[in-house]
Scaffold this motif. Structure first.
Motif, PDB file in Angstrom:
ATOM      1  N   GLN A  51      -2.341  10.654  -7.997  1.00  0.00           N
ATOM      2  CA  GLN A  51      -3.076  11.793  -7.449  1.00  0.00           C
ATOM      3  C   GLN A  51      -3.167  11.716  -5.923  1.00  0.00           C
ATOM      4  O   GLN A  51      -2.987  12.727  -5.229  1.00  0.00           O
ATOM      5  CB  GLN A  51      -4.479  11.846  -8.059  1.00  0.00           C
ATOM      6  N   LYS A  52      -3.433  10.517  -5.409  1.00  0.00           N
ATOM      7  CA  LYS A  52      -3.528  10.346  -3.958  1.00  0.00           C
ATOM      8  C   LYS A  52      -2.183  10.596  -3.281  1.00  0.00           C
ATOM      9  O   LYS A  52      -2.112  11.232  -2.218  1.00  0.00           O
ATOM     10  CB  LYS A  52      -4.044   8.946  -3.629  1.00  0.00           C
ATOM     11  N   LEU A  53      -1.113  10.107  -3.894  1.00  0.00           N
ATOM     12  CA  LEU A  53       0.213  10.306  -3.320  1.00  0.00           C
ATOM     13  C   LEU A  53       0.622  11.780  -3.366  1.00  0.00           C
ATOM     14  O   LEU A  53       1.280  12.283  -2.443  1.00  0.00           O
ATOM     15  CB  LEU A  53       1.240   9.450  -4.062  1.00  0.00           C
ATOM     16  N   CYS A  54       0.223  12.479  -4.416  1.00  0.00           N
ATOM     17  CA  CYS A  54       0.536  13.909  -4.513  1.00  0.00           C
ATOM     18  C   CYS A  54      -0.168  14.691  -3.412  1.00  0.00           C
ATOM     19  O   CYS A  54       0.422  15.605  -2.808  1.00  0.00           O
ATOM     20  CB  CYS A  54       0.123  14.449  -5.887  1.00  0.00           C
ATOM     21  N   ARG A  55      -1.411  14.341  -3.148  1.00  0.00           N
ATOM     22  CA  ARG A  55      -2.135  15.014  -2.073  1.00  0.00           C
ATOM     23  C   ARG A  55      -1.502  14.718  -0.718  1.00  0.00           C
ATOM     24  O   ARG A  55      -1.468  15.572   0.183  1.00  0.00           O
ATOM     25  CB  ARG A  55      -3.606  14.579  -2.083  1.00  0.00           C
ATOM     26  N   LEU A  56      -0.978  13.503  -0.571  1.00  0.00           N
ATOM     27  CA  LEU A  56      -0.400  13.107   0.711  1.00  0.00           C
ATOM     28  C   LEU A  56       0.976  13.724   0.948  1.00  0.00           C
ATOM     29  O   LEU A  56       1.287  14.146   2.074  1.00  0.00           O
ATOM     30  CB  LEU A  56      -0.303  11.579   0.766  1.00  0.00           C
ATOM     31  N   TRP A  57       1.801  13.809  -0.107  1.00  0.00           N
ATOM     32  CA  TRP A  57       3.202  14.212   0.063  1.00  0.00           C
ATOM     33  C   TRP A  57       3.516  15.628  -0.420  1.00  0.00           C
ATOM     34  O   TRP A  57       4.674  16.038  -0.381  1.00  0.00           O
ATOM     35  CB  TRP A  57       4.117  13.224  -0.664  1.00  0.00           C
ATOM     36  N   HIS A  58       2.525  16.368  -0.848  1.00  0.00           N
ATOM     37  CA  HIS A  58       2.801  17.736  -1.287  1.00  0.00           C
ATOM     38  C   HIS A  58       3.378  18.541  -0.116  1.00  0.00           C
ATOM     39  O   HIS A  58       2.844  18.508   1.001  1.00  0.00           O
ATOM     40  CB  HIS A  58       1.523  18.413  -1.794  1.00  0.00           C
ATOM     41  N   PRO A  59       4.495  19.246  -0.321  1.00  0.00           N
ATOM     42  CA  PRO A  59       5.163  19.980   0.782  1.00  0.00           C
ATOM     43  C   PRO A  59       4.257  20.983   1.499  1.00  0.00           C
ATOM     44  O   PRO A  59       4.510  21.304   2.671  1.00  0.00           O
ATOM     45  CB  PRO A  59       6.320  20.694   0.069  1.00  0.00           C
ATOM     46  N   ARG A  79       7.063  -0.876  -8.460  1.00  0.00           N
ATOM     47  CA  ARG A  79       7.129  -1.128  -7.021  1.00  0.00           C
ATOM     48  C   ARG A  79       6.281  -0.143  -6.229  1.00  0.00           C
ATOM     49  O   ARG A  79       6.062  -0.335  -5.033  1.00  0.00           O
ATOM     50  CB  ARG A  79       8.584  -1.034  -6.546  1.00  0.00           C
ATOM     51  N   LEU A  80       5.797   0.912  -6.905  1.00  0.00           N
ATOM     52  CA  LEU A  80       4.999   1.923  -6.221  1.00  0.00           C
ATOM     53  C   LEU A  80       3.563   1.947  -6.719  1.00  0.00           C
ATOM     54  O   LEU A  80       2.628   2.071  -5.930  1.00  0.00           O
ATOM     55  CB  LEU A  80       5.622   3.308  -6.424  1.00  0.00           C
ATOM     56  N   PHE A  81       3.390   1.802  -8.031  1.00  0.00           N
ATOM     57  CA  PHE A  81       2.066   1.920  -8.642  1.00  0.00           C
ATOM     58  C   PHE A  81       1.556   0.576  -9.145  1.00  0.00           C
ATOM     59  O   PHE A  81       2.324  -0.305  -9.513  1.00  0.00           O
ATOM     60  CB  PHE A  81       2.100   2.895  -9.829  1.00  0.00           C
ATOM     61  N   ASP A  82       0.229   0.477  -9.180  1.00  0.00           N
ATOM     62  CA  ASP A  82      -0.443  -0.617  -9.867  1.00  0.00           C
ATOM     63  C   ASP A  82      -0.630  -0.175 -11.316  1.00  0.00           C
ATOM     64  O   ASP A  82      -1.089   0.936 -11.577  1.00  0.00           O
ATOM     65  CB  ASP A  82      -1.803  -0.899  -9.221  1.00  0.00           C
ATOM     66  N   GLN A  83      -0.292  -1.041 -12.259  1.00  0.00           N
ATOM     67  CA  GLN A  83      -0.343  -0.651 -13.665  1.00  0.00           C
ATOM     68  C   GLN A  83      -1.754  -0.321 -14.145  1.00  0.00           C
ATOM     69  O   GLN A  83      -1.931   0.416 -15.110  1.00  0.00           O
ATOM     70  CB  GLN A  83       0.248  -1.755 -14.543  1.00  0.00           C
ATOM     71  N   ASP A  91       0.847  -1.178   0.000  1.00  0.00           N
ATOM     72  CA  ASP A  91       0.000   0.000   0.000  1.00  0.00           C
ATOM     73  C   ASP A  91       0.891   1.240   0.000  1.00  0.00           C
ATOM     74  O   ASP A  91       1.538   1.559   0.995  1.00  0.00           O
ATOM     75  CB  ASP A  91      -0.925  -0.009   1.209  1.00  0.00           C
ATOM     76  N   ALA A  92       0.941   1.953  -1.139  1.00  0.00           N
ATOM     77  CA  ALA A  92       1.848   3.091  -1.277  1.00  0.00           C
ATOM     78  C   ALA A  92       1.525   4.208  -0.304  1.00  0.00           C
ATOM     79  O   ALA A  92       2.402   5.008   0.040  1.00  0.00           O
ATOM     80  CB  ALA A  92       1.796   3.609  -2.720  1.00  0.00           C
ATOM     81  N   LEU A  93       0.280   4.282   0.159  1.00  0.00           N
ATOM     82  CA  LEU A  93      -0.129   5.391   1.025  1.00  0.00           C
ATOM     83  C   LEU A  93       0.408   5.266   2.444  1.00  0.00           C
ATOM     84  O   LEU A  93       0.342   6.226   3.216  1.00  0.00           O
ATOM     85  CB  LEU A  93      -1.656   5.487   1.048  1.00  0.00           C
ATOM     86  N   VAL A  94       0.939   4.102   2.804  1.00  0.00           N
ATOM     87  CA  VAL A  94       1.458   3.919   4.167  1.00  0.00           C
ATOM     88  C   VAL A  94       2.984   3.816   4.176  1.00  0.00           C
ATOM     89  O   VAL A  94       3.575   3.600   5.229  1.00  0.00           O
ATOM     90  CB  VAL A  94       0.843   2.664   4.832  1.00  0.00           C
ATOM     91  N   LEU A  95       3.615   4.008   3.023  1.00  0.00           N
ATOM     92  CA  LEU A  95       5.070   3.930   2.963  1.00  0.00           C
ATOM     93  C   LEU A  95       5.703   5.172   3.585  1.00  0.00           C
ATOM     94  O   LEU A  95       5.167   6.280   3.488  1.00  0.00           O
ATOM     95  CB  LEU A  95       5.537   3.788   1.515  1.00  0.00           C
ATOM     96  N   HIS A  99      10.422  12.500  -6.413  1.00  0.00           N
ATOM     97  CA  HIS A  99      10.681  11.105  -6.778  1.00  0.00           C
ATOM     98  C   HIS A  99       9.399  10.431  -7.267  1.00  0.00           C
ATOM     99  O   HIS A  99       9.433   9.652  -8.238  1.00  0.00           O
ATOM    100  CB  HIS A  99      11.251  10.356  -5.567  1.00  0.00           C
ATOM    101  N   ILE A 100       8.291  10.719  -6.620  1.00  0.00           N
ATOM    102  CA  ILE A 100       6.995  10.170  -7.052  1.00  0.00           C
ATOM    103  C   ILE A 100       6.699  10.612  -8.480  1.00  0.00           C
ATOM    104  O   ILE A 100       6.233   9.818  -9.308  1.00  0.00           O
ATOM    105  CB  ILE A 100       5.870  10.621  -6.094  1.00  0.00           C
ATOM    106  N   ASN A 101       6.967  11.861  -8.794  1.00  0.00           N
ATOM    107  CA  ASN A 101       6.702  12.372 -10.137  1.00  0.00           C
ATOM    108  C   ASN A 101       7.611  11.730 -11.187  1.00  0.00           C
ATOM    109  O   ASN A 101       7.194  11.500 -12.324  1.00  0.00           O
ATOM    110  CB  ASN A 101       6.858  13.891 -10.159  1.00  0.00           C
ATOM    111  N   VAL A 102       8.855  11.451 -10.810  1.00  0.00           N
ATOM    112  CA  VAL A 102       9.767  10.771 -11.732  1.00  0.00           C
ATOM    113  C   VAL A 102       9.249   9.365 -12.045  1.00  0.00           C
ATOM    114  O   VAL A 102       9.210   8.932 -13.214  1.00  0.00           O
ATOM    115  CB  VAL A 102      11.191  10.700 -11.143  1.00  0.00           C
ATOM    116  N   LEU A 103       8.847   8.650 -10.997  1.00  0.00           N
ATOM    117  CA  LEU A 103       8.319   7.301 -11.196  1.00  0.00           C
ATOM    118  C   LEU A 103       7.034   7.321 -12.013  1.00  0.00           C
ATOM    119  O   LEU A 103       6.792   6.442 -12.852  1.00  0.00           O
ATOM    120  CB  LEU A 103       8.073   6.629  -9.840  1.00  0.00           C
TER     121      LEU A 103
END
Length: 242
Positions: A31-39, A19-23, A2-6, A53-57
């Protein structure tokens, strides 16, 4: 996973988007990760690095650079699986991922009934005699598993390190000699006879991507197309598009 708990360190250590996203749902996950990790929202000191790093992946995922990893989650058991593959081919029922010793079919919901039929057809194979079992067991997939996913179904089976997809060989431009063709065609003919006479079935799914060959043992293995088999004398519900 679950990427949201990493944690930040865990995300930064990921080298491939698989290793991060489901294809099948990586855009929504991004979108969910951006909302969670936006500075502006996340006060972790490494939030900016994680976001970058999320955006690169994500960019790699958009380009199809998955690092040859396919992730899926089984709904019934809630278990998550990671499948490493060397090549992916588009087939009639979805995608076929070819690994070193396994093959995985990723099937959409619209064709889930077909792959379930194929799974049951493989499990229903019987050998009326020891002689037939010794001669034909190698044709039939083994270690077959079926999983329900959010987008459809996943079917996995054993391939073996020396089994090569016939479509791979043809696409590479390999020139077949008469000696090669003779044992391949003989094997296919014997397989069809086995299905008709020992299983009372018509096998309608023989194609380049369903046939795997072992050049060392001069044997063939039918890993795809089982979803197009039908009992003799009964109506055919589905056939390949070709």
């Amino acid at each position: 996973m679950d990427a949201l708990v990493l944690t930040a360190d865990q995300i930064l250590s990921i080298k491939y988007p698989g290793r991060l996203f489901d294809q099948n749902s990586f855009k929504e996950q991004h979108q969910k990760l951006c909302r969670l990790w936006h500075p502006d929202r996340n006060y972790d000191p490494n939030a900016s690095k994680v976001m970058a790093h999320i955006n690169v992946l994500y960019s790699q995922a958009e380009l199809g650079q998955w690092g040859n990893v396919f992730n899926f989650k089984d709904i019934d058991s809630s278990k998550e699986y990671t499948f490493k593959y060397r090549k992916v081919l588009l087939v009639d029922i979805g995608e076929m991922y070819i690994g070193e010793q396994m093959v995985l079919f990723n099937v959409k919901k619209g064709d889930a009934d077909l792959v379930e039929r194929g799974f049951n057809a493989i499990r229903a194979v019987r050998y009326p005699s020891r002689m037939l079992e010794e001669n034909f067991k190698r044709f039939v997939p083994r270690d077959v598993h079926l999983y329900k996913t959010e987008t459809g179904m996943v079917l996995t089976m054993y391939k073996g390190p020396h089994q090569i997809c016939l479509k791979d060989i043809v696409d590479s431009g390999f020139v077949f000699q008469p000696g090669h063709l003779s044992w391949i065609l003989t094997g296919l003919y014997n397989f069809i006879l086995f299905m008709q006479q020992a299983q009372n079935k018509m096998f309608g799914g023989l194609s380049l991507d369903s046939i795997f060959i072992n050049t060392k043992m001069r044997g063939i293995h039918i890993l795809g197309g089982w979803w197009y088999s039908a009992n003799l004398g009964q109506s055919i519900d589905a056939l390949p598009e070709w």
